[in-house]
Design a protein around this motif. Structure first.
Motif, PDB file in Angstrom:
ATOM      1  N   ALA A 177      -3.986   0.927  -2.913  1.00 55.75           N
ATOM      2  CA  ALA A 177      -3.470   0.846  -1.546  1.00 55.75           C
ATOM      3  C   ALA A 177      -4.527   0.287  -0.601  1.00 55.75           C
ATOM      4  N   ALA A 178      -5.761   0.738  -0.749  1.00 55.13           N
ATOM      5  CA  ALA A 178      -6.838   0.237   0.108  1.00 55.13           C
ATOM      6  C   ALA A 178      -7.052  -1.254  -0.107  1.00 55.13           C
ATOM      7  N   ALA A 179      -6.980  -1.705  -1.363  1.00 59.80           N
ATOM      8  CA  ALA A 179      -7.162  -3.125  -1.651  1.00 59.80           C
ATOM      9  C   ALA A 179      -6.049  -3.958  -1.033  1.00 59.80           C
TER      10      ALA A 179
ATOM     11  N   PHE B 165      -4.278  -3.255   1.600  1.00 60.16           N
ATOM     12  CA  PHE B 165      -4.444  -3.311   3.054  1.00 60.16           C
ATOM     13  C   PHE B 165      -5.595  -4.232   3.439  1.00 60.16           C
ATOM     14  N   ALA B 166      -6.690  -4.167   2.716  1.00 65.42           N
ATOM     15  CA  ALA B 166      -7.847  -5.001   3.041  1.00 65.42           C
ATOM     16  C   ALA B 166      -7.501  -6.479   2.909  1.00 65.42           C
TER      17      ALA B 166
ATOM     18  N   ALA C 101       0.829  -1.206   0.000  1.00 65.38           N
ATOM     19  CA  ALA C 101       0.000   0.000   0.000  1.00 65.38           C
ATOM     20  C   ALA C 101       0.863   1.256   0.000  1.00 65.38           C
TER      21      ALA C 101
ATOM     22  N   LYS D  23      -4.866   5.301  -4.590  1.00 60.14           N
ATOM     23  CA  LYS D  23      -5.540   5.148  -3.305  1.00 60.14           C
ATOM     24  C   LYS D  23      -6.360   3.864  -3.271  1.00 60.14           C
ATOM     25  N   GLY D  24      -7.041   3.566  -4.368  1.00 62.16           N
ATOM     26  CA  GLY D  24      -7.824   2.339  -4.419  1.00 62.16           C
ATOM     27  C   GLY D  24      -6.948   1.105  -4.333  1.00 62.16           C
TER      28      GLY D  24
ATOM     29  N   LEU E  52      -5.961   8.590   7.929  1.00 64.84           N
ATOM     30  CA  LEU E  52      -7.030   7.595   7.987  1.00 64.84           C
ATOM     31  C   LEU E  52      -7.662   7.540   9.372  1.00 64.84           C
TER      32      LEU E  52
ATOM     33  N   GLY F 132      -1.446   5.095  10.125  1.00 64.99           N
ATOM     34  CA  GLY F 132      -2.842   5.458   9.870  1.00 64.99           C
ATOM     35  C   GLY F 132      -3.113   6.915  10.177  1.00 64.99           C
TER      36      GLY F 132
END
Length: 666
Positions: free
Chosen positions: A468-470, A472-473, A327, A465-466, A399, A394
């Motif tokens: 990175a979010a994926a 992390f998820a 990420a 950003k998308g 975040l 975070g």
């Protein structure tokens, strides 16, 4: 006569000890204008009142120490306010601030008599005398009211602690020691949160006070003359202060704070190592807690804490590290990525080296199989170095707000540490030392992030950003799955109940202790009875109806009993609070039927983990004459056997013999 004098004046021997000196200092610093919002003096004094109730310190001397420290702190604040009056009035920042405005208001309403109220105003306490000095209150009048206000405070606050000690003593007697430790840490976290909030609110007030004091010093004639002769000295001082406390570069306030934290944690780490290597009491306490927690395991807690401990280990951390790394690469935040891996890799290498150097064996009571050294705890170190670093990231990535990220980091590290102690995977000192190792690398990782932090710029695009979010998820889901399904194998603990003893009377010749203990570990009473029976149910049946079985009292029962005691009503019967033998709480308690209200005969028994050749259990037991709630008040007093106890032992032996069981005096 000497006892009467000690009630009027503090004893010289007690006043000269470190404990009382620290109490004077705590009360002084809470009343001092520049430290009152930082030092929880009232909390410390309440804790001292609890120690007085336990007989650890003298209550009368405590009152005098608190009065002296509080008087001195407010007196110094008054004189500083008088000294800085002119610069303070010229700036108008003090009276316009929140705490300064409240101090001015109470002075305007009550004058010098405000000192009766000031000590009960929390963080404003130190600002009231300062404002009084700045407002020009006469010194003699202020001093008289200051002395008058110190005594009620010095009496009421320790008395509150004394009352809490009387309440908490019985309530904690049935709690696991790890629960007591958890409550203490929780209280410390609450106090820390209150101090941080106070500091944030009080910053403008403290800044006005500090600036006014500096201006007042500059206005002194000899200082003005010196600065006129050496103007470069003042310029260098200003440059040094600006460099150390400036907020426009890393080497300013950020580096100063991180450097001081690093030094403090380093000294704390060295102290914890010296305690482990040189203090046998630390090792003994570790084993005591491990044995106690093993005896009080609960399957529901094991399920929860087992999952938490796996989340704090490699099963949980490695997927998270991989996902957060991807990420941060997607976001091109190489500053944060560098800090994360400095903390993670540095912490792991340090823990590995320290485990090999100290080579402390693990407890054989651990729930999971672990093969590495015990000191320090790698889970505790990783909880601080990695988990806390993730919450920092975070916050830096916006975040999480700071007031969410910081408490979450502390609670996560605390939960992982508690899980290691409860499952007896580590001793308590291992976890504390691991926290400190992790804190050292957390500070270094944060320092790198702050040093390399880029100037404000346009944020990453939606695609990055998308991505990175994926990342992390997916990593978070993988961490939860790994922590839930990849636990270490269970430890096959040898049965502790297989020892055989031919003669029950020979229990006194084994390595088992002679003395029972309180929750704190203080000696309570020697074992005075040995019972041989198939199980506890057989003992209960043999002693009925003369002795009533008393299950371990719940928290609600203890609270109700304490209330009944305060209101003078009859206490519930039976009420037998467990004590400890062989690091374990009593397995069962009995109360003599028809006991009077105050002093009752109580029987407590423990399974010795030894058996006769025929398979009967050998129990260690005590019979005690005590107050059901006040028995724990005398920490240093060993219970002596009286005539009623002697007769009760004879009666119990006769009752057991009549039922075909065996009872022997110890």
């Amino acid at each position: 006569m000497s006892d009467a004098i000690d009630l009027i004046l503090p004893s010289a021997s007690a006043f000269g000890s470190w404990t009382y000196g620290l109490l004077v200092l705590a009360a002084l610093l809470e009343g001092f204008v520049l430290t009152g919002v930082l030092v929880p003096g009232t909390v410390i004094i309440i804790a001292a009142g609890m120690l007085a109730q336990r007989g650890v310190i003298d209550f009368a001397t405590l009152v005098w120490c608190v009065a002296l420290g509080s008087f001195a702190g407010h007196q110094v604040s008054y004189h500083l306010g008088h000294f800085a009056a002119s610069p303070l009035q010229a700036r108008h920042g003090f009276s316009a601030s929140r705490y300064g405005g409240r101090a001015h208001n109470v002075l305007r309403q009550r004058g010098a008599a405000a000192m009766l109220q000031a000590r009960l105003m929390g963080p404003v306490a130190g600002f009231v005398p300062f404002a009084g000095g700045a407002a020009g209150l006469r010194a003699g009048r202020f001093t008289a009211w200051n002395a008058l206000g110190a005594m009620p405070y010095a009496l009421l606050v320790p008395a509150l602690g004394y009352g809490l000690g009387a309440l908490i003593g019985p309530l904690t007697a049935t709690a696991p020691r790890i629960a007591v430790f958890a409550a203490m840490v929780t209280a410390a976290l609450i106090v820390l949160a209150v101090i941080l909030r106070r500091l944030r609110v009080a910053y403008p007030t403290l800044r006005s006070v500090a600036v006014a004091l500096v201006r007042a010093v500059q206005n002194l004639p000899h200082v003005r003359a010196f600065l006129a002769r050496h103007p470069q000295v003042f310029a260098r001082i200003q440059a040094l202060v600006a460099a150390r406390f400036g907020t426009d570069q890393f080497l300013g306030l950020t580096a100063t704070v991180l450097g001081l934290l690093l030094i403090y944690v380093g000294f704390a780490y060295a102290d914890s190592v010296f305690d482990f290597l040189g203090d046998q009491a630390t090792v003994s306490a570790d084993r005591r807690i491990a044995n106690l927690l093993y005896a009080m395991r609960d399957d529901r807690l094991i399920a929860i804490l087992g999952w938490i401990t796996d989340l704090g280990g490699r099963h949980g951390l490695l997927p998270l590290l991989a996902g957060v790394t991807l990420a941060l690469l997607a976001l091109r935040r190489f500053d944060l990525l560098g800090g994360l891996w400095i903390a993670a890799v540095g912490n792991q290498l340090t823990v590995t080296l320290l485990k090999s150097f100290f080579a402390r064996p693990r407890s054989d009571l651990g729930y999971f199989v672990e093969t590495s050294g015990s000191f320090p705890s790698g889970h505790a170190a990783g909880a601080v170095a990695v988990w806390a670093m993730l919450f920092y990231l975070g916050w830096r990535l916006r975040l999480l707000p700071l007031n969410i990220a910081a408490p979450a980091a502390v609670l996560t590290a605390f939960a992982i540490g508690v899980s290691r102690v409860y499952l007896v995977e580590h001793y308590l000192s291992d976890v504390v030392n691991g926290y400190l190792v992790g804190a050292l690398w957390l500070i270094l990782g944060v320092a790198f992030c702050e040093w390399r932090r880029p100037m404000p710029r346009t944020g990453a695009g939606p695609m990055r950003k998308g991505l990175a979010a994926a990342c992390f998820a997916v990593s978070a889901a993988a961490a939860v799955y790994a922590a839930s399904t990849m636990s270490n194998p269970l430890n096959q603990i040898a049965d502790r109940s297989t020892g055989v003893l031919d003669d029950p009377a020979a229990l006194v010749d084994t390595d088992l202790p002679v003395m029972t203990e309180l929750l704190s570990g203080a000696p309570r009473q020697p074992v005075n009875l040995i019972i041989v029976a198939p199980d506890i149910a057989a003992i209960t049946q043999a002693l009925a109806p003369g002795w009533q079985a008393a299950p371990r009292p719940s928290l609600s029962v203890l609270i109700a009993a304490t209330f009944d005691d305060w209101t003078g009503r009859e206490l519930p019967q039976p009420l037998v609070i467990p004590t400890f033998w062989d690091n374990r709480p009593s397995a069962m308690g009995y109360a003599k039927a028809g006991n009077p209200k105050d002093m009752r005969l109580h029987l407590r028994i423990w399974d010795s983990h030894l058996r006769t050749p025929s398979g009967d259990v050998i129990f260690a037991a005590t019979i005690t004459e005590e107050d059901p709630l006040d028995w724990a008040g005398a920490e240093n007093a060993i219970v002596r056997q009286g005539p009623h106890v002697d007769q009760a032992i004879s009666d119990v032996i006769a009752a057991l013999s009549g039922a075909g069981l065996t009872g022997q005096r110890r």
